[in-house]
Motif scaffolding. Sequence first.
Motif, PDB file in Angstrom:
ATOM      1  N   VAL A 171      -8.504  -4.969   6.762  1.00  0.00           N
ATOM      2  CA  VAL A 171      -7.619  -3.986   6.140  1.00  0.00           C
ATOM      3  C   VAL A 171      -6.687  -3.346   7.169  1.00  0.00           C
ATOM      4  O   VAL A 171      -5.504  -3.119   6.898  1.00  0.00           O
TER       5      VAL A 171
ATOM      6  N   ASP B 189     -16.051  -4.760  -1.087  1.00  0.00           N
ATOM      7  CA  ASP B 189     -14.898  -3.875  -1.340  1.00  0.00           C
ATOM      8  C   ASP B 189     -14.006  -4.404  -2.463  1.00  0.00           C
ATOM      9  O   ASP B 189     -12.773  -4.336  -2.384  1.00  0.00           O
TER      10      ASP B 189
ATOM     11  N   GLY C 228     -12.584   5.216   2.900  1.00  0.00           N
ATOM     12  CA  GLY C 228     -11.843   5.984   3.897  1.00  0.00           C
ATOM     13  C   GLY C 228     -12.736   6.878   4.726  1.00  0.00           C
ATOM     14  O   GLY C 228     -12.553   7.006   5.944  1.00  0.00           O
TER      15      GLY C 228
ATOM     16  N   MET D  56     -11.007  -2.475  -4.225  1.00  0.00           N
ATOM     17  CA  MET D  56      -9.745  -2.202  -3.532  1.00  0.00           C
ATOM     18  C   MET D  56      -8.639  -3.150  -3.961  1.00  0.00           C
ATOM     19  O   MET D  56      -8.849  -4.364  -4.099  1.00  0.00           O
TER      20      MET D  56
ATOM     21  N   MET E 255       0.819  -1.200   0.000  1.00  0.00           N
ATOM     22  CA  MET E 255       0.000   0.000   0.000  1.00  0.00           C
ATOM     23  C   MET E 255       0.856   1.253   0.000  1.00  0.00           C
ATOM     24  O   MET E 255       1.938   1.263   0.548  1.00  0.00           O
TER      25      MET E 255
ATOM     26  N   TYR F 100      -5.880   3.762   0.934  1.00  0.00           N
ATOM     27  CA  TYR F 100      -6.660   2.592   0.534  1.00  0.00           C
ATOM     28  C   TYR F 100      -6.791   2.579  -0.983  1.00  0.00           C
ATOM     29  O   TYR F 100      -7.746   3.107  -1.551  1.00  0.00           O
TER      30      TYR F 100
ATOM     31  N   ASP G 199      -8.853   8.669   1.574  1.00  0.00           N
ATOM     32  CA  ASP G 199      -8.713   7.402   0.852  1.00  0.00           C
ATOM     33  C   ASP G 199      -7.311   7.166   0.299  1.00  0.00           C
ATOM     34  O   ASP G 199      -7.066   6.168  -0.370  1.00  0.00           O
TER      35      ASP G 199
END
Length: 462
Positions: free
Chosen positions: A240, A196, A320, A199, A1, A16, A13
């Motif tokens: 997460v 999600d 987020g 992502m 990330m 993420y 965000d």
Amino acid sequence: MMKWGLGSGTPADSYYEVRSDCTDDVPKSKFKIKAGKTLSARKWHAAFSPDGCLDIASVLRRIQTGGVHPTVRGEVWEFLLGCFDPRSTFDEREEIRQIRRLQYARWKEDCREMDSHVGSGKIITAPLITEDGRPIKDPLVLLEATADGNNSEGAPATSRNNGIEIDETAERITNKQIIEWKLTLHQIGLDVLRTDRTMVFYENKENLSKLWDILAVYAWIDKDVGYCQGMSDLCSPMIVLLNDEADAFWCFEKLMRRLRGNFKCTDQSVGVANQLQHLASIIQVLDPKLHDHLETLGGGDYLFAFRMFMVLFRREVSFGDSLYLWEMMWALEYDPDIFFAACEEQGAVHKNKVSRSKLRGLRHFGKWDKDKDKENTKNGSEDGEDGPVPISVFMVASVLKEKREKLLQEARGLDDLIRILNDVNGNLDAKKACAGALKLHKKYLKKVRSYHVGSQVQAKKP
């Protein structure tokens, strides 16, 4: 990330990452990480004493104004949700953490013994068992579950019943609780694959299997509720934020202690019925004209708000921003007794030497005036026995207030009502909505208080 610094105005965000092919399909973050307002890693670490006691009051104030920086969000949530007592030491928390990890490992092993797919890194997306306990033999299921295309060799004898291939050689299960649990596993899998999915985090199949395993284990240990759609949306952020699967499970379990009542549905009522009734009462007090209009449209039961309560605004804001919204609500509602309440329910397994009296003085740091709210609700509504009205109810009320004019002018039926509120999806300003909820709460308490004073005066007249 990606790692971003705590600059002024950094989008929530930024930590993420979204898949490149989905950037146009996800809600845009409206919340900004701001130096001096957001709880930073430096401020978080400085809030601990040398032996590990946390100055929770200073932390709550910072969260209420600017949320939590993503680099320490997982650690902070463990306190907000009641996993740990703020007056515990580093050593005491580590001991508790290890106990919980062992407990989760035992539960997971129990589940694995009932179904070998648990902990295998695979996900079930089709039924494994019939309602009468007969195992299903379906190559598509095994192909999905084992990712092994070679399923024909040594295949057991099967028979078909209503198009379902049943494994005649496998032992029939008679335990009703096990049958009910195994019947939910494929639904968990289907929901996990939809959760999600924009992502980058969930492009890693290991993260998907973690989510499936946690939900499968929770469905087994909470037999009264089991698994319901919407739980994957609540559990996903824990995966997460926390690397260790067991730690993520316990954060989810603590969240479900607050929300499990939402998932208790019967033929006569939905789990969020109390919150819907509170919402109706609040709108009726604060905006009688809007309430009457909604009733005329057939929306007086307020079921249109069902999803907002079930998944805590996950559809209305970006990923987020939803995390920011959650932590702000938890900080406002923070109860210093939350850790002890959990200990008592678990038979004091994790209780340490800290007394409740040391935490009494912290109650006022949660801005949510729960005691007064509870008192006024009891006086004004028979639903007060269920406890204080949660801030999420006033959040929904603030959404209705925001859309008030449009609802009054354009809504001529339920379809119009739902269409107008669907415009909120992905467009809700989390910080603005939270501020609006606090204002409505204050206004509501003032009106209810005024009403009761007037009633008492009338009662005293000869």
